[in-house]
Structures are given as C-alpha cells and as structure tokens.
Design a protein around this motif. Structure first.
Motif, PDB file in Angstrom:
ATOM      1  N   SER A 215       0.831  -1.197   0.000  1.00  0.00           N
ATOM      2  CA  SER A 215       0.000   0.000   0.000  1.00  0.00           C
ATOM      3  C   SER A 215       0.872   1.256   0.000  1.00  0.00           C
ATOM      4  O   SER A 215       2.022   1.239   0.450  1.00  0.00           O
ATOM      5  CB  SER A 215      -0.878  -0.018   1.252  1.00  0.00           C
ATOM      6  N   THR A 216       0.272   2.348  -0.461  1.00  0.00           N
ATOM      7  CA  THR A 216       0.949   3.636  -0.347  1.00  0.00           C
ATOM      8  C   THR A 216       0.825   4.212   1.067  1.00  0.00           C
ATOM      9  O   THR A 216       1.311   5.322   1.317  1.00  0.00           O
ATOM     10  CB  THR A 216       0.401   4.667  -1.358  1.00  0.00           C
ATOM     11  N   CYS A 217       0.185   3.466   1.980  1.00  0.00           N
ATOM     12  CA  CYS A 217       0.160   3.917   3.385  1.00  0.00           C
ATOM     13  C   CYS A 217       0.698   2.816   4.296  1.00  0.00           C
ATOM     14  O   CYS A 217       1.901   2.588   4.307  1.00  0.00           O
ATOM     15  CB  CYS A 217      -1.226   4.426   3.788  1.00  0.00           C
ATOM     16  N   ILE A 218      -0.160   2.109   5.040  1.00  0.00           N
ATOM     17  CA  ILE A 218       0.324   1.114   6.007  1.00  0.00           C
ATOM     18  C   ILE A 218       0.481  -0.259   5.360  1.00  0.00           C
ATOM     19  O   ILE A 218      -0.120  -0.547   4.331  1.00  0.00           O
ATOM     20  CB  ILE A 218      -0.633   1.007   7.215  1.00  0.00           C
ATOM     21  N   GLN A 219       1.301  -1.122   6.007  1.00  0.00           N
ATOM     22  CA  GLN A 219       1.504  -2.489   5.524  1.00  0.00           C
ATOM     23  C   GLN A 219       1.070  -3.494   6.590  1.00  0.00           C
ATOM     24  O   GLN A 219       1.307  -3.281   7.788  1.00  0.00           O
ATOM     25  CB  GLN A 219       2.981  -2.726   5.171  1.00  0.00           C
ATOM     26  N   PHE A 220       0.442  -4.587   6.129  1.00  0.00           N
ATOM     27  CA  PHE A 220       0.066  -5.678   7.024  1.00  0.00           C
ATOM     28  C   PHE A 220       1.230  -6.661   7.155  1.00  0.00           C
ATOM     29  O   PHE A 220       2.030  -6.826   6.223  1.00  0.00           O
ATOM     30  CB  PHE A 220      -1.167  -6.413   6.505  1.00  0.00           C
ATOM     31  N   THR A 221       1.286  -7.336   8.278  1.00  0.00           N
ATOM     32  CA  THR A 221       2.380  -8.268   8.540  1.00  0.00           C
ATOM     33  C   THR A 221       2.226  -9.517   7.685  1.00  0.00           C
ATOM     34  O   THR A 221       1.191 -10.194   7.712  1.00  0.00           O
ATOM     35  CB  THR A 221       2.406  -8.655  10.028  1.00  0.00           C
ATOM     36  N   SER A 222       3.260  -9.844   6.939  1.00  0.00           N
ATOM     37  CA  SER A 222       3.245 -11.012   6.068  1.00  0.00           C
ATOM     38  C   SER A 222       3.181 -12.297   6.890  1.00  0.00           C
ATOM     39  O   SER A 222       3.903 -12.458   7.879  1.00  0.00           O
ATOM     40  CB  SER A 222       4.507 -11.010   5.197  1.00  0.00           C
ATOM     41  N   GLY A 223       2.307 -13.208   6.480  1.00  0.00           N
ATOM     42  CA  GLY A 223       2.209 -14.516   7.127  1.00  0.00           C
ATOM     43  C   GLY A 223       1.532 -14.522   8.472  1.00  0.00           C
ATOM     44  O   GLY A 223       1.561 -15.544   9.172  1.00  0.00           O
ATOM     45  N   SER A 224       0.889 -13.430   8.866  1.00  0.00           N
ATOM     46  CA  SER A 224       0.270 -13.360  10.186  1.00  0.00           C
ATOM     47  C   SER A 224      -1.051 -14.140  10.213  1.00  0.00           C
ATOM     48  O   SER A 224      -1.781 -14.172   9.227  1.00  0.00           O
ATOM     49  CB  SER A 224       0.022 -11.912  10.591  1.00  0.00           C
ATOM     50  N   LYS A 226      -3.482 -13.414  12.439  1.00  0.00           N
ATOM     51  CA  LYS A 226      -4.523 -12.454  12.771  1.00  0.00           C
ATOM     52  C   LYS A 226      -4.046 -11.066  12.358  1.00  0.00           C
ATOM     53  O   LYS A 226      -2.869 -10.871  12.040  1.00  0.00           O
ATOM     54  CB  LYS A 226      -4.847 -12.497  14.255  1.00  0.00           C
ATOM     55  N   PHE A 227      -4.973 -10.107  12.361  1.00  0.00           N
ATOM     56  CA  PHE A 227      -4.651  -8.758  11.896  1.00  0.00           C
ATOM     57  C   PHE A 227      -3.432  -8.197  12.622  1.00  0.00           C
ATOM     58  O   PHE A 227      -3.356  -8.197  13.851  1.00  0.00           O
ATOM     59  CB  PHE A 227      -5.842  -7.824  12.116  1.00  0.00           C
ATOM     60  N   SER A 228      -2.475  -7.711  11.831  1.00  0.00           N
ATOM     61  CA  SER A 228      -1.255  -7.159  12.395  1.00  0.00           C
ATOM     62  C   SER A 228      -0.638  -6.201  11.387  1.00  0.00           C
ATOM     63  O   SER A 228      -0.636  -6.471  10.183  1.00  0.00           O
ATOM     64  CB  SER A 228      -0.259  -8.287  12.725  1.00  0.00           C
ATOM     65  N   VAL A 229      -0.124  -5.081  11.887  1.00  0.00           N
ATOM     66  CA  VAL A 229       0.516  -4.085  11.034  1.00  0.00           C
ATOM     67  C   VAL A 229       2.024  -4.150  11.226  1.00  0.00           C
ATOM     68  O   VAL A 229       2.515  -4.233  12.355  1.00  0.00           O
ATOM     69  CB  VAL A 229      -0.002  -2.666  11.360  1.00  0.00           C
ATOM     70  N   GLU A 230       2.738  -4.119  10.100  1.00  0.00           N
ATOM     71  CA  GLU A 230       4.199  -4.212  10.129  1.00  0.00           C
ATOM     72  C   GLU A 230       4.814  -2.829   9.937  1.00  0.00           C
ATOM     73  O   GLU A 230       4.283  -1.998   9.188  1.00  0.00           O
ATOM     74  CB  GLU A 230       4.670  -5.161   9.027  1.00  0.00           C
ATOM     75  N   ASP A 231       5.920  -2.585  10.595  1.00  0.00           N
ATOM     76  CA  ASP A 231       6.586  -1.284  10.527  1.00  0.00           C
ATOM     77  C   ASP A 231       7.420  -1.202   9.249  1.00  0.00           C
ATOM     78  O   ASP A 231       8.652  -1.298   9.271  1.00  0.00           O
ATOM     79  CB  ASP A 231       7.463  -1.080  11.766  1.00  0.00           C
ATOM     80  N   LEU A 232       6.718  -1.011   8.132  1.00  0.00           N
ATOM     81  CA  LEU A 232       7.366  -0.881   6.836  1.00  0.00           C
ATOM     82  C   LEU A 232       6.874   0.395   6.172  1.00  0.00           C
ATOM     83  O   LEU A 232       5.759   0.853   6.427  1.00  0.00           O
ATOM     84  CB  LEU A 232       7.037  -2.088   5.951  1.00  0.00           C
ATOM     85  N   PRO A 233       7.682   0.996   5.300  1.00  0.00           N
ATOM     86  CA  PRO A 233       7.287   2.259   4.693  1.00  0.00           C
ATOM     87  C   PRO A 233       6.222   2.089   3.604  1.00  0.00           C
ATOM     88  O   PRO A 233       5.972   0.966   3.147  1.00  0.00           O
ATOM     89  CB  PRO A 233       8.614   2.756   4.071  1.00  0.00           C
ATOM     90  N   PRO A 234       5.605   3.183   3.196  1.00  0.00           N
ATOM     91  CA  PRO A 234       4.679   3.136   2.049  1.00  0.00           C
ATOM     92  C   PRO A 234       5.381   2.564   0.819  1.00  0.00           C
ATOM     93  O   PRO A 234       6.593   2.703   0.675  1.00  0.00           O
ATOM     94  CB  PRO A 234       4.306   4.612   1.844  1.00  0.00           C
ATOM     95  N   GLY A 235       4.591   1.927  -0.049  1.00  0.00           N
ATOM     96  CA  GLY A 235       5.205   1.245  -1.181  1.00  0.00           C
ATOM     97  C   GLY A 235       4.455   1.446  -2.496  1.00  0.00           C
ATOM     98  O   GLY A 235       3.425   2.115  -2.579  1.00  0.00           O
ATOM     99  N   TYR A 236       4.999   0.823  -3.547  1.00  0.00           N
ATOM    100  CA  TYR A 236       4.459   0.862  -4.895  1.00  0.00           C
ATOM    101  C   TYR A 236       5.155  -0.236  -5.672  1.00  0.00           C
ATOM    102  O   TYR A 236       6.065  -0.902  -5.179  1.00  0.00           O
ATOM    103  CB  TYR A 236       4.722   2.244  -5.542  1.00  0.00           C
ATOM    104  N   ARG A 237       4.741  -0.425  -6.918  1.00  0.00           N
ATOM    105  CA  ARG A 237       5.459  -1.365  -7.795  1.00  0.00           C
ATOM    106  C   ARG A 237       5.768  -0.657  -9.100  1.00  0.00           C
ATOM    107  O   ARG A 237       4.920  -0.011  -9.702  1.00  0.00           O
ATOM    108  CB  ARG A 237       4.628  -2.626  -8.060  1.00  0.00           C
ATOM    109  N   TRP A 238       7.017  -0.817  -9.542  1.00  0.00           N
ATOM    110  CA  TRP A 238       7.484  -0.234 -10.809  1.00  0.00           C
ATOM    111  C   TRP A 238       7.814  -1.359 -11.779  1.00  0.00           C
ATOM    112  O   TRP A 238       8.555  -2.263 -11.435  1.00  0.00           O
ATOM    113  CB  TRP A 238       8.711   0.620 -10.557  1.00  0.00           C
TER     114      TRP A 238
END
Length: 238
Positions: A215-224, A226-238
């Motif tokens: 997302s261009t805002c928050i990221q969810f924790t991979s492989g979780s 239950k709901f969890s937010v990971e401390d990663l920056p906003p993203g995109y794909r090029w």
C-alpha cells in the motif's frame, strides 16, 4: 522519438490502497494517507522518473467520497501519463466511476507498448471479500480472445491465491477457481497483479507471475494469523 526511446521497456507504475479521505488530515492507523501518497509519488519521480502508464488497483478512498477520488486524480497530475483505476472493498463504485471519467481513467482495457492490460472489478458492495461477477469473467474471456497475440497483464484488487495469512484468506477472491479457469485458457497471460493485502507477495503459477504490491500507506504483517501491522514504509510497484 529516438530509436532508443522506441526500444526501451514499457514503464508501468502500480499504486494501490492509498485509502484517501475527504479530510486533508485523514489518517489510517496513525498514517496520514494524503501525505504518504505524496511521499510515494515523490519517491517514484526521484528514483525512476516518469512512467508510461499507471495502474491504480483499488481502495483509492477510505471513505468513498468524491472529494477523496478527486484528490487522487489531482495527485496523479505529477505524472504525464494516463492512468486506469479499479475499485476495492472500501471504494464507492459510483463515485469512483464518476471521478475516474473526469480524469480519463475509466478504461478497462489498455493496449500500450506491446502489452495489454485488463482491469477487473472484484469489489462486492458492502463486503470486504471480493468476487468476479459473471459479467466480469465474460469481459475477461472475451477481451483475451480478441487479442491472442498480445502479452497480457490482469489487474484486480483482491488476492486470487492463498498468501499464507489466515485472517486474510476469508477476504480474498471467493470465486478464484472460476477466475483461473478463464485464465488457464489463454497462454498470452503473463502477469496477474493485485493490491488489498498491503504487502509484497511474489510467486509463479503455470508460468504466470503473481504479484501483490504494498500500500501507499500502512503495511500488514506477512504470514500473520490475525490482523497485524508491520513497521514498513509506504510502497508501490514499478
């Protein structure tokens, strides 16, 4: 246009899940979504320069407001290329379609630079999970039948495969078997691209690259589980 420019690869930018709001200070779990989108756009221009096409793959607005979609459209004026928008589970489909038409971003099928891009609406009004209506599956099939020799990128909002996250399995594409039954008939399909899961995910299925984008805002924790937010920056794909 020079020969070098003609021969360079097509530059495609995917932006997904910005969750914009009518309020300028609107935030999602503490992240101001307008500011994070602007930071992503600045990073893209700094690192890559101008793209040739932008794919916006849903949850463009958190509140579904016309104002939020116009903020998105105005933000994309930093780029000099066309964009195409599809809905996610948070979007208000009528408002999105209204504003996407104002910004010439409502095309469902684009042919550019030797590729074709098929944009699918997997949103289900009032639901978090996704599904492709029979009309969407028919559109997908008919479009690919009409252009058998052009490599295809298929874009939608919801994940069409298991991503290894228990809580997200219930909110992915619910009729994924029907989706794959269509795609498996068309060898020109090279990439399936989505958002929704707020994390990067890459794998391959029968020679087709499967790509999810942060997302261009928050990221969810991979492989979780239950709901969890990971401390990663906003993203995109090029």
């Amino acid at each position: 246009m020079t020969t070098k420019e003609k021969n360079r690869p097509l530059r495609v930018l995917q932006l997904t899940d910005p969750h914009l709001m009518a309020r300028a200070d609107g935030d999602l779990l503490g992240v101001r979504t307008r500011e994070s989108l602007q930071a992503v756009i600045a990073e893209v221009l700094k690192v890559h320069g101008q793209p040739d096409l932008i794919l916006a793959t849903g949850d463009l607005a958190q509140d579904g407001s016309v104002e939020a979609y116009r903020v998105f459209g105005e933000s994309l004026k930093s780029f000099s290329c066309p964009s195409v928008w599809i809905a996610g589970n948070h979007d208000h489909i009528d408002n999105l379609l209204q504003v996407s038409r104002e910004y010439n971003a409502s095309d469902r099928h684009v042919i550019q630079g030797g590729w074709q891009f098929v944009m699918l609406d997997s949103s289900v009004p009032g639901k978090v999970f996704g599904a492709l209506a029979e009309s969407e599956l028919a559109f997908l099939s008919e479009t690919l039948e009409q252009h058998p020799d052009i490599p295809a990128v298929i874009a939608l909002h919801h994940h069409p495969v298991d991503i290894g996250s228990d809580w997200m399995e219930k909110i992915g594409l619910t009729n994924r078997d029907a989706f794959w039954q269509v795609l498996d008939r068309f060898p020109q399909v090279r990439i399936v691209l989505w958002g929704h899961i707020h994390q990067e995910h890459e794998r391959e299925r029968n020679g087709v690259q499967l790509l999810a984008t942060p997302s261009t805002c928050i990221q969810f924790t991979s492989g979780s589980s239950k709901f969890s937010v990971e401390d990663l920056p906003p993203g995109y794909r090029w």
